[in-house]
Design a protein around this motif. Structure first.
Motif, PDB file in Angstrom:
ATOM      1  N   GLN A  24       0.879  -1.169   0.000  1.00  0.00           N
ATOM      2  CA  GLN A  24       0.000   0.000   0.000  1.00  0.00           C
ATOM      3  C   GLN A  24       0.905   1.204   0.000  1.00  0.00           C
ATOM      4  O   GLN A  24       1.679   1.411   0.914  1.00  0.00           O
ATOM      5  CB  GLN A  24      -0.877  -0.022   1.245  1.00  0.00           C
ATOM      6  CG  GLN A  24      -1.769   1.177   1.368  1.00  0.00           C
ATOM      7  CD  GLN A  24      -2.722   1.000   2.507  1.00  0.00           C
ATOM      8  OE1 GLN A  24      -3.601   0.188   2.455  1.00  0.00           O
ATOM      9  NE2 GLN A  24      -2.530   1.770   3.551  1.00  0.00           N
ATOM     10  N   PHE A  29      -5.823   7.889  -4.030  1.00  0.00           N
ATOM     11  CA  PHE A  29      -6.315   6.969  -5.046  1.00  0.00           C
ATOM     12  C   PHE A  29      -7.840   6.979  -5.064  1.00  0.00           C
ATOM     13  O   PHE A  29      -8.481   7.382  -4.105  1.00  0.00           O
ATOM     14  CB  PHE A  29      -5.859   5.529  -4.745  1.00  0.00           C
ATOM     15  CG  PHE A  29      -4.381   5.373  -4.617  1.00  0.00           C
ATOM     16  CD1 PHE A  29      -3.612   4.987  -5.696  1.00  0.00           C
ATOM     17  CD2 PHE A  29      -3.755   5.597  -3.401  1.00  0.00           C
ATOM     18  CE1 PHE A  29      -2.240   4.844  -5.572  1.00  0.00           C
ATOM     19  CE2 PHE A  29      -2.390   5.461  -3.269  1.00  0.00           C
ATOM     20  CZ  PHE A  29      -1.628   5.079  -4.355  1.00  0.00           C
ATOM     21  N   LYS A  31     -10.720   3.998  -5.655  1.00  0.00           N
ATOM     22  CA  LYS A  31     -10.911   2.556  -5.818  1.00  0.00           C
ATOM     23  C   LYS A  31     -12.360   2.287  -6.188  1.00  0.00           C
ATOM     24  O   LYS A  31     -13.272   2.788  -5.530  1.00  0.00           O
ATOM     25  CB  LYS A  31     -10.566   1.803  -4.549  1.00  0.00           C
ATOM     26  CG  LYS A  31     -10.672   0.290  -4.724  1.00  0.00           C
ATOM     27  CD  LYS A  31     -10.539  -0.440  -3.430  1.00  0.00           C
ATOM     28  CE  LYS A  31     -11.663  -1.438  -3.356  1.00  0.00           C
ATOM     29  NZ  LYS A  31     -12.009  -1.873  -2.067  1.00  0.00           N
ATOM     30  N   LYS A 160       1.570  -3.706  -8.451  1.00  0.00           N
ATOM     31  CA  LYS A 160       1.364  -2.476  -7.682  1.00  0.00           C
ATOM     32  C   LYS A 160       0.290  -2.652  -6.612  1.00  0.00           C
ATOM     33  O   LYS A 160      -0.136  -1.684  -5.992  1.00  0.00           O
ATOM     34  CB  LYS A 160       0.961  -1.334  -8.607  1.00  0.00           C
ATOM     35  CG  LYS A 160       2.036  -0.968  -9.604  1.00  0.00           C
ATOM     36  CD  LYS A 160       1.588   0.166 -10.484  1.00  0.00           C
ATOM     37  CE  LYS A 160       2.654   0.511 -11.495  1.00  0.00           C
ATOM     38  NZ  LYS A 160       2.240   1.587 -12.382  1.00  0.00           N
ATOM     39  N   ASN A 162      -2.800  -3.032  -6.935  1.00  0.00           N
ATOM     40  CA  ASN A 162      -3.951  -2.179  -7.217  1.00  0.00           C
ATOM     41  C   ASN A 162      -5.192  -2.961  -7.646  1.00  0.00           C
ATOM     42  O   ASN A 162      -6.223  -2.374  -7.920  1.00  0.00           O
ATOM     43  CB  ASN A 162      -3.602  -1.123  -8.265  1.00  0.00           C
ATOM     44  CG  ASN A 162      -3.085  -1.728  -9.546  1.00  0.00           C
ATOM     45  OD1 ASN A 162      -2.747  -2.901  -9.605  1.00  0.00           O
ATOM     46  ND2 ASN A 162      -3.015  -0.917 -10.581  1.00  0.00           N
ATOM     47  N   TYR A 186     -10.464  -2.212  -8.361  1.00  0.00           N
ATOM     48  CA  TYR A 186      -9.258  -1.686  -8.986  1.00  0.00           C
ATOM     49  C   TYR A 186      -9.021  -0.271  -8.475  1.00  0.00           C
ATOM     50  O   TYR A 186      -9.958   0.516  -8.369  1.00  0.00           O
ATOM     51  CB  TYR A 186      -9.407  -1.667 -10.517  1.00  0.00           C
ATOM     52  CG  TYR A 186      -8.125  -1.296 -11.224  1.00  0.00           C
ATOM     53  CD1 TYR A 186      -7.127  -2.252 -11.420  1.00  0.00           C
ATOM     54  CD2 TYR A 186      -7.924  -0.005 -11.694  1.00  0.00           C
ATOM     55  CE1 TYR A 186      -5.950  -1.919 -12.072  1.00  0.00           C
ATOM     56  CE2 TYR A 186      -6.747   0.334 -12.343  1.00  0.00           C
ATOM     57  CZ  TYR A 186      -5.768  -0.628 -12.524  1.00  0.00           C
ATOM     58  OH  TYR A 186      -4.599  -0.293 -13.150  1.00  0.00           O
ATOM     59  N   SER A 187      -7.759   0.063  -8.150  1.00  0.00           N
ATOM     60  CA  SER A 187      -7.395   1.386  -7.636  1.00  0.00           C
ATOM     61  C   SER A 187      -6.668   2.189  -8.714  1.00  0.00           C
ATOM     62  O   SER A 187      -5.764   1.678  -9.380  1.00  0.00           O
ATOM     63  CB  SER A 187      -6.495   1.262  -6.415  1.00  0.00           C
ATOM     64  OG  SER A 187      -7.184   0.653  -5.363  1.00  0.00           O
ATOM     65  N   ALA A 189      -4.483   5.700  -9.311  1.00  0.00           N
ATOM     66  CA  ALA A 189      -3.708   6.740  -8.627  1.00  0.00           C
ATOM     67  C   ALA A 189      -4.150   8.120  -9.090  1.00  0.00           C
ATOM     68  O   ALA A 189      -4.425   8.343 -10.272  1.00  0.00           O
ATOM     69  CB  ALA A 189      -2.221   6.553  -8.898  1.00  0.00           C
TER      70      ALA A 189
END
Length: 191
Positions: A24, A29, A31, A160, A162, A186-187, A189
């Protein structure tokens, strides 16, 4: 302690506390999650297949990663569940249904392990909508705002971390049911 066990513990400790771990990251971010929703009564029933509702679950989070281990996550989402009429095998019409929007804030603890990072999260929030629970023990229909406590756990995967696979559970404090979802997320950035 055997020598092998000591080496194993040392390796796990090094991986968990390594400064190169990226489970993390700090920053901001968004999500997005989508998944299979479920609602259930707080009471154990004699015929459990008639007291569950199933349907759709979605949630969005604004993530503020403070450290590799800790983040704050304001969230908003929706759940729509209903009891399948074909599975109701009794004349009473028992059902548990949730049609609600929800929001709140969670905090997450995440093990900073590359590629597969387990996490657990909790917080406080509110659900706004309709909550119907008709079972042998409960006969309640509630519309409006209901406080809840979210509890979630899962895995953040990928290079990553994510991509997420997890389960989110929301224990309603004033209605006789709880809801949750098995989700994939899904995250993105923002930095």
């Amino acid at each position: 302690m055997t020598l092998t066990l000591r080496y194993f513990i040392a390796i796990i400790f090094t991986v968990l506390f390594s400064s190169h771990s990226k489970a993390q990251t700090t920053g901001k971010f968004i999500k997005a999650s989508i998944g299979f929703g479920s609602s259930t009564s707080h009471y154990k029933e004699e015929n459990p297949e008639v007291i569950d509702g199933f349907g759709f679950y979605t949630q969005g989070e604004y993530v503020v990663g403070i450290t590799k281990w800790f983040s704050v996550r304001p969230y908003a989402g929706a759940i729509f569940t209903s009891t399948d009429e074909d599975k109701i095998k009794n004349p009473e019409g028992y059902k548990v249904e949730t049609n609600a929007f929800f929001l709140g804030t969670k905090v997450r603890l995440c093990a900073p392990i590359p590629w597969v990072a387990p996490f657990v999260e909790t917080g406080i929030g509110a659900s706004i909508g309709s909550f119907e629970t008709y079972t042998n023990c409960v006969n309640e229909k509630k519309n409006g705002v209901v406080a809840h406590i979210p509890i979630g756990f899962g895995l953040a995967v990928g290079p990553k971390n994510n991509i997420e696979i997890g389960f989110s559970f929301y224990g309603n404090l004033t209605s006789q049911q709880s809801f949750g979802g098995f989700t994939a997320g899904y995250s993105f950035a923002l930095d």
